[in-house]
Design a protein around this motif. Structure first.
Motif, PDB file in Angstrom:
ATOM      1  N   PHE A  84       1.268  -1.305   0.158  1.00  0.00           N
ATOM      2  CA  PHE A  84       0.035  -0.129  -0.234  1.00  0.00           C
ATOM      3  C   PHE A  84       0.803   1.240  -0.375  1.00  0.00           C
ATOM      4  O   PHE A  84       0.806   2.214  -0.612  1.00  0.00           O
ATOM      5  CB  PHE A  84      -0.885   0.163   1.065  1.00  0.00           C
ATOM      6  N   SER A  85       1.631   1.071   0.860  1.00  0.00           N
ATOM      7  CA  SER A  85       2.805   2.464   0.942  1.00  0.00           C
ATOM      8  C   SER A  85       3.887   2.871  -0.313  1.00  0.00           C
ATOM      9  O   SER A  85       4.006   4.013  -0.802  1.00  0.00           O
ATOM     10  CB  SER A  85       3.870   1.847   2.324  1.00  0.00           C
ATOM     11  N   PHE A  86       3.906   1.487  -0.907  1.00  0.00           N
ATOM     12  CA  PHE A  86       4.992   1.292  -2.634  1.00  0.00           C
ATOM     13  C   PHE A  86       3.825   2.192  -3.167  1.00  0.00           C
ATOM     14  O   PHE A  86       4.737   3.043  -3.499  1.00  0.00           O
ATOM     15  CB  PHE A  86       5.048   0.427  -2.631  1.00  0.00           C
ATOM     16  N   ILE A  87       3.056   1.873  -3.287  1.00  0.00           N
ATOM     17  CA  ILE A  87       2.456   2.368  -4.116  1.00  0.00           C
ATOM     18  C   ILE A  87       1.882   3.951  -4.057  1.00  0.00           C
ATOM     19  O   ILE A  87       1.878   4.667  -5.215  1.00  0.00           O
ATOM     20  CB  ILE A  87       1.070   1.444  -4.914  1.00  0.00           C
ATOM     21  N   PHE A  88       1.188   3.889  -2.774  1.00  0.00           N
ATOM     22  CA  PHE A  88       1.036   5.434  -2.709  1.00  0.00           C
ATOM     23  C   PHE A  88       1.431   6.317  -2.911  1.00  0.00           C
ATOM     24  O   PHE A  88       2.257   7.295  -3.335  1.00  0.00           O
ATOM     25  CB  PHE A  88       0.857   5.495  -1.163  1.00  0.00           C
ATOM     26  N   GLY A  89       3.198   5.926  -2.893  1.00  0.00           N
ATOM     27  CA  GLY A  89       5.183   6.829  -2.959  1.00  0.00           C
ATOM     28  C   GLY A  89       5.274   6.914  -3.988  1.00  0.00           C
ATOM     29  O   GLY A  89       5.337   7.908  -4.180  1.00  0.00           O
ATOM     30  N   LEU A 118       8.318  12.905   0.795  1.00  0.00           N
ATOM     31  CA  LEU A 118       9.833  11.927   0.398  1.00  0.00           C
ATOM     32  C   LEU A 118       9.620  12.249  -0.831  1.00  0.00           C
ATOM     33  O   LEU A 118      10.226  12.342  -1.589  1.00  0.00           O
ATOM     34  CB  LEU A 118       9.605  10.526   1.008  1.00  0.00           C
ATOM     35  N   SER A 119       8.567  12.448  -1.725  1.00  0.00           N
ATOM     36  CA  SER A 119       7.918  12.500  -2.743  1.00  0.00           C
ATOM     37  C   SER A 119       8.095  13.274  -3.756  1.00  0.00           C
ATOM     38  O   SER A 119       9.260  13.889  -4.220  1.00  0.00           O
ATOM     39  CB  SER A 119       6.111  12.362  -2.983  1.00  0.00           C
ATOM     40  N   PHE A 121      11.237  11.287 -14.382  1.00  0.00           N
ATOM     41  CA  PHE A 121      10.376  11.579 -13.397  1.00  0.00           C
ATOM     42  C   PHE A 121       9.638   9.533 -13.256  1.00  0.00           C
ATOM     43  O   PHE A 121       9.212   9.793 -11.638  1.00  0.00           O
ATOM     44  CB  PHE A 121       8.683  11.768 -14.487  1.00  0.00           C
ATOM     45  N   VAL A 122       9.702   8.269 -13.985  1.00  0.00           N
ATOM     46  CA  VAL A 122       9.825   7.007 -13.398  1.00  0.00           C
ATOM     47  C   VAL A 122      10.880   7.358 -12.264  1.00  0.00           C
ATOM     48  O   VAL A 122      10.127   6.331 -11.275  1.00  0.00           O
ATOM     49  CB  VAL A 122       9.675   6.176 -14.409  1.00  0.00           C
ATOM     50  N   ALA A 123      12.054   7.408 -12.529  1.00  0.00           N
ATOM     51  CA  ALA A 123      13.519   6.715 -11.148  1.00  0.00           C
ATOM     52  C   ALA A 123      11.976   7.823  -9.988  1.00  0.00           C
ATOM     53  O   ALA A 123      12.866   7.278  -9.227  1.00  0.00           O
ATOM     54  CB  ALA A 123      14.660   7.924 -12.419  1.00  0.00           C
ATOM     55  N   ALA A 124      12.077   9.337 -10.154  1.00  0.00           N
ATOM     56  CA  ALA A 124      11.967   9.115  -8.901  1.00  0.00           C
ATOM     57  C   ALA A 124      10.056   8.710  -8.573  1.00  0.00           C
ATOM     58  O   ALA A 124      10.158   8.428  -7.272  1.00  0.00           O
ATOM     59  CB  ALA A 124      11.560  11.019  -9.123  1.00  0.00           C
ATOM     60  N   SER A 176      10.688   7.620  -4.184  1.00  0.00           N
ATOM     61  CA  SER A 176       9.268   7.656  -3.955  1.00  0.00           C
ATOM     62  C   SER A 176       8.408   6.896  -3.399  1.00  0.00           C
ATOM     63  O   SER A 176       8.663   6.265  -2.044  1.00  0.00           O
ATOM     64  CB  SER A 176       8.149   8.777  -4.545  1.00  0.00           C
ATOM     65  N   GLY A 177       8.641   5.687  -4.171  1.00  0.00           N
ATOM     66  CA  GLY A 177       7.897   4.273  -3.640  1.00  0.00           C
ATOM     67  C   GLY A 177       8.687   3.602  -2.606  1.00  0.00           C
ATOM     68  O   GLY A 177       8.495   3.550  -1.178  1.00  0.00           O
TER      69      GLY A 177
END
Length: 654
Positions: free
Chosen positions: A305-310, A347-348, A400-403, A407-408
Motif C-alpha cells: 500500500f505504501s509503495f503504491i501510494f509513494g 518524501l515524494s 520522472f519514472v526514477a523519482a 518515492s515508492g
C-alpha cells in the motif's frame, strides 16, 4: 514587423492553431491558453522559441512563460491570430470545461485548503517543537522537566497550537464562504458554533458515557451538545450548506431587507442542521475514511500500500487529485493524533528534486536547461515539485519514472518503520520538522527514508539515461551535445569581450526583505523570471529599487518595468496574482520615460484591499534579462526601510 512576430506565428502553430484556442489571456509574465485539445500543443517545439522561458499546465490552462515583455508579446499574438483575449477570471471559468466532474471537485477542495495551509504549516512546526520539549527523553528526562523556562514555553505554545488544530473548522467554514463569494463573517460564526466551549469537546466524546453527554432539550426531541474540534468533513458540509442557503435567499429576498433576513435565514438553519444531521454524518464518514487509510497502512500488506501510494503521488499531482490527501491527512490527525500519510508526501517531493539533480549532473554545461533545473531542484527539496516535474522530469520521462520508484521505496521504508507526522504542510527536506520524534522510528527512520529518496532516483536516472530506458536516449544526447558547446563558446567570448558594471539594489519600501525562494509563486521562487528578492511590506508606499528609467507600466497598475543605465531590466511586481484585481488597490505615481531613483515613490498599494481580496502582498523585484546578468548578491535580509542598500548586481556591457 513586430518585435516577436516570428515567435508569435510559430507559437500559434505549435499550440494547435487558432481553431484549438478556446480562450487566451495573460498576466504579467505568462500567456494563459485554454485549449480545446491540449494534446495538440507541441511542447518540445514551443520550448525552442527564444522568447519562451518555460511552460506548465495548471487548472485546465496551458501557461507559457514569456517574461516582463508579455504585454507586447500578447498584443502581437492577438494581432496575428485575430483572437481577442478574455479576463483572467473568464479564462479560469472557460478552463473548467476541460475538467471532468472529479477534477472540478478536487479543484474546489484545493481552493478551500490553500488559504489555510500556512496556518497548518506553522501548527505542525509548533507541535514538532513541543514534541522535542516535552516528549523526548534526554538522559531519562525531558527538557520541560529540567527547565522552568522551557516548561513555560511549552505551555505557552499550546495556545497557538490549539487555535490552529482544535479550531480548524473555523478556518474551513471561512475558506468555503470566501471561495463561494458569500459573507465570510457568517462562515466564521458557523465555525465557532462547531467548536464552542459550551459543547463537549470532540476529543472527550469517546471517553464519555452516553448518559453523561450534555444535550439541548426541545421537548419533542433532544440534541446532543457535541463539538467538532479538528473535524474536517462536518465543517465542509456545514460550510457549503451555509453558502448555498445564502445564495438561495439572496436571489429571493428584496434587497431593501436582505441585510437582515438573508443572514438570519441562512445561518440559523445551518447551525441547527449542522449539529442535528451534517455533524454526525460527517464524523461517521471521516472515521470511515481515516480507518480505511490507516488500515491499509498498518495491515500485513502495508508495504505494498505504501509503495503504491509513494510511487503514484507525483502522477496524482499532475491530475490535481493529490489535493484529496489534505483532507485525509487532517482526518487522520483528528482520529489518531498523527498521520502516516504525510511523511510519504514529503518524501515524494525529495525524490522529484533528486531526479532533477541527476539531470543537472548528466547535462552539465547545458546553460539554458540549468536556468530551470537548478532552481527547480531547490524548489522541490523545499516542498514545491511542479517546476521540477513540468520543467524537467516529465520532459524526459525517465527521471520522472526514477523519482516515482525512489518515492515508492522511500514511502514503503517510512511506513514499515512506523514514521508519523504531527501535521501537514511542511514538505521536502523541511518535512523532518513535522515528524513525530517519539512514534515508530521517529526522526532517525525518516532520515533513512530521505536518504532513499535521494540515492535511488539519482542512481536510476543515470542508469535509465545511459541505457536509453523510459525515454529517447538519442534525443537527449543530441540536445546536450548541441546546446552545451554553444553555451561554452558564448561564455568564452563573454570573458574576452564583455566588461561588467556593478549597480546597487535598494529596498522598495518598509517591511521585511526575503529571498525569492520563499515567495509563493513558482515562476518567481524558482528564478525562472530572473534573480531578485521580495519585500513583505508594512506600509502602502512602493519606491524604486534602482536608479533608472520607467519603460513600462502594466495596464492593471500592479507591475512596473525599469531599465537601468547599465541595461538591466528590473520588474517591480506588487502582490501575487494581483492582475485579477484590475488595478483597484494601486495608485501609480510615475509615468513611462520618467527617471527614477531609490527616493522616487513609484506607486501605492492598498495592503488592506489586497489582503481582503485573498491575495498575498509580497513586492517582488527581479532582473528579467538573465543573459546580461553576470552576478547578483543579496546582502541584507530582514527588516528594512525605503532606500536602504540591500544588495548589488553586475551587468555585462560591451
Amino acid at each position: 514587423m513586430g518585435k516577436y512576430e516570428e515567435d508569435v506565428v510559430k507559437l500559434l502553430e505549435y499550440v494547435g492553431g487558432k481553431e484549438n484556442i478556446a480562450a487566451v489571456t495573460h498576466c504579467v509574465t505568462r500567456m494563459r491558453f485554454v485549449l480545446n485539445d491540449p494534446s495538440l500543443a507541441d511542447e518540445k517545439k514551443i520550448e525552442t522559441l527564444p522568447s519562451v522561458k518555460g511552460m506548465f499546465t495548471n487548472a485546465g490552462q496551458f501557461q507559457v512563460i514569456i517574461g516582463n515583455d508579455v504585454g507586447t508579446f500578447y498584443n502581437e499574438f492577438s494581432a496575428v491570430s485575430g483572437i481577442e483575449g478574455v479576463s483572467k477570471e473568464q479564462g479560469k471559468q472557460i478552463a473548467k470545461k476541460n475538467q471532468n466532474p472529479l477534477q472540478r471537485a478536487i479543484a474546489v477542495l484545493a481552493e478551500i485548503f490553500t488559504p489555510i495551509i500556512p496556518a497548518i504549516i506553522v501548527g505542525g512546526l509548533i507541535l514538532g517543537f513541543r514534541n522535542v520539549l516535552g516528549e523526548i527523553n534526554f538522559n531519562d528526562a525531558t527538557i520541560v522537566s529540567r527547565s522552568v523556562f522551557w516548561n513555560g514555553v511549552n505551555d505557552f505554545l499550546w495556545l497557538p497550537g490549539e487555535a490552529i488544530f482544535h479550531f480548524l473548522p473555523v478556518g474551513i467554514t471561512w475558506s468555503i464562504t470566501r471561495k463561494m463569494g458569500t459573507t465570510q463573517i457568517l462562515g466564521i460564526i458557523l465555525g465557532i458554533t462547531l467548536v464552542s466551549p459550551q459543547l463537549l469537546n470532540a476529543y472527550a466524546v469517546p471517553g464519555t458515557a452516553a448518559a453523561d453527554i450534555p444535550f439541548w432539550d426541545f421537548g419533542l426531541f433532544q440534541l446532543d451538545k457535541i463539538g467538532y474540534q479538528a473535524q474536517v468533513i462536518p465543517a465542509m458540509l456545514a460550510g457549503f450548506l451555509l453558502a448555498y442557503l445564502e445564495i438561495f435567499f439572496r436571489k429571493r429576498i428584496p434587497e431593501a431587507i436582505s441585510m437582515i433576513f438573508v443572514p438570519l435565514f441562512a445561518l440559523l438553519p445551518t447551525i441547527f442542521v449542522a449539529h442535528a444531521v451534517l455533524g454526525p454524518i460527517g464524523w461517521w464518514l471521516g472515521d470511515i475514511i481515516s480507518n480505511v487509510v490507516n488500515s491499509g497502512l498498518t495491515s500485513s500488506f502495508s508495504w505494498l500500500f505504501s509503495f503504491i501510494f509513494g510511487a503514484l503521488y507525483s502522477p496524482l499531482v499532475i491530475t490535481g487529485l493529490h489535493h484529496m490527501s489534505n483532507a485525509i491527512d487532517m482526518q487522520l490527525i483528528s482520529t489518531y493524533g498523527t498521520t502516516n500519510l504525510w511523511p510519504m508526501i514529503a518524501l515524494s517531493n525529495i525524490a522529484q528534486g533528486s531526479a532533477v539533480l541527476a539531470i543537472i549532473f548528466l547535462h552539465r554545461g547545458n546553460k539554458r536547461e540549468e536556468q530551470i533545473s537548478i532552481p527547480s531542484t531547490i524548489s522541490a527539496y523545499l516542498g514545491v515539485t511542479e517546476p521540477a516535474m513540468f520543467g524537467i522530469n516529465l520532459k524526459y520521462v525517465y527521471p520522472f519514472v526514477a523519482a516515482m520508484i525512489g518515492s515508492g521505496f522511500a514511502g514503503m521504508f517510512s511506513n514499515i518503520m512506523g514514521v508519523r507526522a504531527n501535521a501537514i504542510g511542511v514538505g521536502g527536506l523541511p518535512g523532518l520538522l513535522a515528524i513525530n520524534g517519539t512514534e515508530g522510528g521517529g526522526w532517525l527512520a525518516f532520515g533513512g527514508a530521505m536518504a532513499i529518496a535521494v540515492v535511488v532516483p539519482v542512481a536510476l536516472t543515470i542508469l535509465f539515461e545511459k541505457n536509453g530506458l523510459f525515454g529517447k536516449k538519442e534525443e537527449v544526447a543530441v540536445e546536450t551535445a548541441t546546446i552545451a558547446p554553444q553555451a561554452a563558446n558564448t561564455n568564452t567570448n563573454q570573458q574576452t569581450t564583455t566588461e561588467t558594471h556593478s549597480e546597487r539594489l535598494y529596498s522598495p519600501g518598509e517591511g521585511r526583505i526575503v529571498s525569492l525562494d520563499v515567495v509563493n509563486d513558482p515562476v518567481f521562487s524558482t528564478n525562472i523570471m530572473g534573480e531578485g528578492f521580495a519585500l513583505r511590506p508594512t506600509t502602502n508606499q512602493v519606491y524604486s529599487p534602482v536608479n533608472g528609467e520607467i519603460v513600462s507600466i502594466f495596464e492593471t497598475k500592479h507591475a512596473i518595468g525599469i531599465l537601468t543605465k547599465t541595461g538591466a531590466e528590473v520588474l517591480v511586481h506588487m502582490g501575487l496574482d494581483t492582475v485579477e484585481l484590475k488595478g483597484e488597490p494601486f495608485t501609480v505615481h510615475v509615468k513611462v520615460g520618467q527617471i527614477v531613483t531609490p527616493q522616487t515613490l513609484l506607486a501605492e498599494m492598498d495592503i488592506a484591499k489586497v489582503k481582503a481580496a485573498g491575495k498575498e502582498t509580497d513586492i517582488v523585484v527581479v532582473m528579467t534579462n538573465n543573459e546580461k546578468m553576470a552576478d547578483y548578491i543579496l546582502n541584507h535580509k530582514g527588516e528594512s526601510t525605503p532606500g536602504l542598500a540591500i544588495g548589488e548586481y553586475k551587468v555585462r556591457g560591451h
